[in-house]
Design a protein around this motif. Structure first.
Motif, PDB file in Angstrom:
ATOM      1  N   PRO A   1       0.813  -1.218   0.000  1.00  0.00           N
ATOM      2  CA  PRO A   1       0.000   0.000   0.000  1.00  0.00           C
ATOM      3  C   PRO A   1       0.845   1.267   0.000  1.00  0.00           C
ATOM      4  CG  PRO A   1      -0.340  -1.323   2.002  1.00  0.00           C
ATOM      5  CD  PRO A   1       0.471  -2.142   1.065  1.00  0.00           C
ATOM      6  N   LYS A   2       2.041   1.181   0.604  1.00  0.00           N
ATOM      7  CA  LYS A   2       2.896   2.365   0.678  1.00  0.00           C
ATOM      8  C   LYS A   2       3.394   2.761  -0.703  1.00  0.00           C
ATOM      9  CE  LYS A   2       4.324   1.419   5.357  1.00  0.00           C
ATOM     10  NZ  LYS A   2       4.644   0.148   5.919  1.00  0.00           N
ATOM     11  N   VAL A   3       3.841   1.752  -1.468  1.00  0.00           N
ATOM     12  CA  VAL A   3       4.344   2.038  -2.817  1.00  0.00           C
ATOM     13  C   VAL A   3       3.211   2.600  -3.671  1.00  0.00           C
ATOM     14  CG1 VAL A   3       5.303   1.011  -4.904  1.00  0.00           C
ATOM     15  CG2 VAL A   3       6.083   0.248  -2.660  1.00  0.00           C
ATOM     16  N   GLN A   4       2.050   1.974  -3.550  1.00  0.00           N
ATOM     17  CA  GLN A   4       0.894   2.409  -4.328  1.00  0.00           C
ATOM     18  C   GLN A   4       0.547   3.847  -3.986  1.00  0.00           C
ATOM     19  OE1 GLN A   4      -2.723   0.366  -3.353  1.00  0.00           O
ATOM     20  NE2 GLN A   4      -3.862   1.976  -4.396  1.00  0.00           N
ATOM     21  N   PHE A   5       0.546   4.136  -2.699  1.00  0.00           N
ATOM     22  CA  PHE A   5       0.225   5.470  -2.230  1.00  0.00           C
ATOM     23  C   PHE A   5       1.214   6.484  -2.784  1.00  0.00           C
ATOM     24  CE2 PHE A   5       0.263   8.575   1.429  1.00  0.00           C
ATOM     25  CZ  PHE A   5      -0.902   9.187   1.044  1.00  0.00           C
ATOM     26  N   GLY A   6       2.495   6.122  -2.715  1.00  0.00           N
ATOM     27  CA  GLY A   6       3.529   7.007  -3.248  1.00  0.00           C
ATOM     28  C   GLY A   6       3.313   7.291  -4.720  1.00  0.00           C
ATOM     29  N   ALA A   7       2.983   6.237  -5.480  1.00  0.00           N
ATOM     30  CA  ALA A   7       2.760   6.410  -6.917  1.00  0.00           C
ATOM     31  C   ALA A   7       1.574   7.343  -7.168  1.00  0.00           C
ATOM     32  CB  ALA A   7       2.512   5.047  -7.560  1.00  0.00           C
ATOM     33  N   GLU A   8       0.505   7.125  -6.404  1.00  0.00           N
ATOM     34  CA  GLU A   8      -0.680   7.964  -6.583  1.00  0.00           C
ATOM     35  C   GLU A   8      -0.356   9.428  -6.308  1.00  0.00           C
ATOM     36  OE1 GLU A   8      -3.286   5.989  -3.956  1.00  0.00           O
ATOM     37  OE2 GLU A   8      -4.064   4.624  -5.472  1.00  0.00           O
ATOM     38  N   VAL A   9       0.396   9.665  -5.237  1.00  0.00           N
ATOM     39  CA  VAL A   9       0.752  11.047  -4.889  1.00  0.00           C
ATOM     40  C   VAL A   9       1.566  11.682  -6.011  1.00  0.00           C
ATOM     41  CG1 VAL A   9       2.099  12.465  -3.316  1.00  0.00           C
ATOM     42  CG2 VAL A   9       0.626  10.692  -2.408  1.00  0.00           C
ATOM     43  N   LEU A  10       2.487  10.897  -6.589  1.00  0.00           N
ATOM     44  CA  LEU A  10       3.311  11.419  -7.687  1.00  0.00           C
ATOM     45  C   LEU A  10       2.451  11.817  -8.880  1.00  0.00           C
ATOM     46  CD1 LEU A  10       6.577   9.327  -7.971  1.00  0.00           C
ATOM     47  CD2 LEU A  10       6.316  11.799  -7.762  1.00  0.00           C
ATOM     48  N   VAL A  11       1.566  10.914  -9.299  1.00  0.00           N
ATOM     49  CA  VAL A  11       0.704  11.201 -10.448  1.00  0.00           C
ATOM     50  C   VAL A  11      -0.131  12.441 -10.178  1.00  0.00           C
ATOM     51  CG1 VAL A  11      -1.184  10.333 -11.867  1.00  0.00           C
ATOM     52  CG2 VAL A  11       0.613   8.789 -11.123  1.00  0.00           C
ATOM     53  N   MET A  12      -0.707  12.459  -8.979  1.00  0.00           N
ATOM     54  CA  MET A  12      -1.566  13.579  -8.587  1.00  0.00           C
ATOM     55  C   MET A  12      -0.805  14.900  -8.672  1.00  0.00           C
ATOM     56  SD  MET A  12      -4.231  14.750  -6.579  1.00  0.00           S
ATOM     57  CE  MET A  12      -4.442  16.235  -5.621  1.00  0.00           C
TER      58      MET A  12
END
Lengths: 320, 320
Positions: free
Chosen positions: A104-115
């Motif tokens: 979930p941490k990696v996913q969260f990081g990716a989402e924040v980057l895209v956002m």
């Protein structure tokens, strides 16, 4: 200059005491049984609420600084709906299988980057391209928010009904079910964003003067605005991931902070807004959980009050 | 002549709508009389009512939006950006709480009374605020709707009525059967009333003094307009739920095509409204068959894109 400074200092001191009292009340009221367990359990909750208050207050103040007015906030401009859309889009295009492989941490990081990338692109286009009227901006933001929300809803409908249920929760704010697995990574992200903010904080008051003034006083305007928008996007992502979309909370605390401090300087308004946010969330949650035994009602109450404040600001701005 | 073409397109969409669904029914079979009892049952109990409901709701909602735009003299108002729909929802909630056994007609009337009060409140606020900007009007309306909506949500949450609230706020035609849509004929009648009163409404939109000078009663005409808008909102809300943006985008697009003469515009708006809703519903039914995407989501996406286009198209510069 001294008098307002003194007043702001007193206000800040009072707010700090109140915030501390709220936190202590949340931690200790109605504890039965094992103190160690309860303190640990509530400690994570308080940490989450403080993180959210911190993120929303900071991002709102920064956003208002960049846009140079007191009505716009990131969530009114559809930032949190954008995050929901991105999260839904990631699930939609990569499927739950891919997500289950990622932590979930990696996913969260990716989402924040895209956002962040998306938000900076979108709002640079809106703010730096043309001088548009404030009301147009607000309205465009609101409609963007509706669009993002409905697009996310549309994608969710195209998924399995089972997947749909898990994402459905994201549309509703709740301060009582913060996911503890995201706390660590959120703290790190918010900390980093705050550090960057602190490094450029000296130019905020100058930015408030407007674009031409700031440039003539030697602020690298475009770059600075892009940086600030990126920080705002990061903070909004964190807050939205933790509690869901809260439209008017930022507006409420920042407007209150301006009224109480009586000075527009960031050194006063920023901490005041953060402290007020903590008082609202932790104090409100304590009242509702311990005294009234409600659950998700805090977000609804905040929406109601914030909406009233917003109408007031609009009416006053038009009447001026 | 162009109007005939528009009517033909809408009629074609209505025919398509009759033959879309899980149960296989083809036009050829229907004409040749090769239809068994079950197919006939589906056609008469579900398909025909649904198609009629789509046409009636589309006409009524679009025309109500037009009426509102005429009397407020603002391009960007419609029942869902003026607090009307939210007020009607509050009315429904009140009925559900205090008189759950009330027949549908009674519920509808209570919702209409609330919608009337909400719209009157909106107009009162508009009179209090000196409006220097066209966009202030929809902004205030959206915020008022948000505040009323937050209050409704709070009570719905307290009394465990959130599911039914969700059903009202999500416009959806999938539950329409024979016996569940007949109220919408009232909407059809109101559309005709708006057409009959088109010229008077146009005059009333010019303001009180102008109307009185022409020897028309200002108050009765305004009252008629408000009753049309409130009743339509209530009928559509009770039967299918909220249909967002339709009353805003259809009149605007029509005005781009045929200009601003209301008497000429009403038939166009009614036909395009029906066609628009039919098209969105057919898309929502086919894209993820056998599951359905509710009309409010489809229209929310399409409508907000068109709304954004309308907003950014107007080159209007106002002091921020």
């Amino acid at each position: 200059m001294h008098r307002p400074d003194a007043r702001a200092r007193i206000v800040l001191a009072v707010l700090a005491v109140l915030a501390a009292a709220a936190i202590v009340a949340f931690m200790t009221l109605g504890v039965r049984g094992n103190w160690g367990f309860v303190l640990g359990f509530r400690g994570t909750k308080v940490l989450g609420l403080i993180l959210v208050a911190w993120s929303i207050a900071l991002s709102t103040v920064l956003f208002q600084t960049v846009t140079g007015n007191r009505i716009l906030t990131p969530s009114i401009m559809g930032f949190d709906a954008l995050f929901i859309l991105i999260r839904t889009g990631v699930t939609f295009f990569f499927g739950f299988g891919a997500l289950a492989l990622m932590s979930p941490k990696v996913q969260f990081g990716a989402e924040v980057l895209v956002m962040t990338g998306f938000a900076v692109f979108l709002f640079q286009w809106l703010f730096l391209r043309a001088q548009r009227s404030l009301h147009l901006m607000v309205l465009v933001g609101i409609v963007f928010g509706v669009l993002f929300r409905n697009l996310a809803g549309f994608m969710q409908r195209l998924m399995d009904p089972v997947q749909f249920q898990t994402l459905q929760d994201m549309f509703f704010a709740s301060f009582s079910r913060i996911d503890p697995t995201l706390l660590g990574v959120s703290t790190v992200i918010v900390g980093a964003a705050s550090l960057v903010t602190w490094r450029i904080a000296h130019s905020f008051d100058v930015l408030m003067l407007g674009r031409e003034q700031a440039i003539s006083l030697g602020v690298p305007y475009r770059r600075r605005v892009a940086t600030i928008l990126a920080i705002v996007a990061v903070l909004v992502s964190v807050a939205t991931a933790l509690v869901g979309p809260v439209t008017f909370f930022g507006l409420l605390v920042v407007s209150l902070a301006h009224v109480l401090c009586g000075s527009g300087r960031h050194r006063h308004v920023l901490p005041a807004a953060v402290l007020l946010g903590i008082i609202c969330l932790v104090g409100g949650q304590t009242l509702l959980e311990r005294v009234f035994a409600f659950d998700t009602a805090l977000s609804i109450i905040i929406e109601f009050l914030g909406g009233l404040v917003f109408i007031l600001l609009l009416v006053r701005g038009a009447a001026r | 002549m162009r109007l005939v073409l528009a009517i033909a397109v809408t009629a074609l969409l209505a025919v398509i709508s009759l033959f879309v669904g899980v149960t296989e029914i083809t036009p050829a079979d229907l004409l040749a009389g090769r239809i068994d009892d079950r197919q006939w049952q589906v056609l008469m109990a579900a398909r025909v009512p649904r198609t009629l409901a789509l046409i009636l709701a589309g006409c009524a909602t679009a025309v109500a939006g037009l009426v509102m735009q005429i009397i407020v003299r603002n391009r960007f108002v419609e029942p869902s950006t003026a607090g009307t729909v939210e007020a009607a929802g509050l009315g429904l909630l009140v009925v559900t709480l205090f008189a759950p056994g009330m027949p549908l007609m009674g519920k509808m009337l209570v919702a209409a009374a609330f919608a009337l009060a909400g719209t009157a409140l909106f107009l009162r606020i508009l009179r209090m605020v000196p409006l220097r900007d066209v966009l202030m009007v929809p902004l205030i309306g959206i915020m008022l709707g948000g505040v009323i909506g937050a209050g409704t949500t709070f009570f719905a949450y307290r009394f465990d009525l959130l599911p039914s609230l969700g059903a009202w706020s999500m416009g959806d035609f999938s539950g329409i059967l024979r016996g569940r849509y007949e109220l919408l004929w009232i909407g059809g009648a109101l559309t005709l009333a708006a057409y009959a009163a088109a010229d008077r409404l146009t005059v009333a939109g010019m303001g009180k003094d102008f109307t009185t000078n022409l020897g028309l009663g200002y108050r009765p005409t305004m009252a008629l307009a408000l009753v049309i808008v409130a009743l339509v909102s209530a009928v559509v809300l009770v039967s299918v739920g909220m249909i967002p943006f339709l009353g805003l985008i259809v009149p605007n697009i029509v005005s781009l095509i045929v200009g601003d003469n209301m008497r000429r515009a009403v038939p166009w708006v009614a036909v395009s409204g029906a066609g628009f809703v039919l098209a969105c519903d057919i898309v929502g039914r086919t894209i993820r068959a056998p599951y359905e995407i509710p009309i409010s989501t489809t229209l929310g996406v399409v409508g907000s894109v068109i709304f954004l286009f309308l907003l950014l198209r107007t080159r209007h510069h106002a002091p921020a």
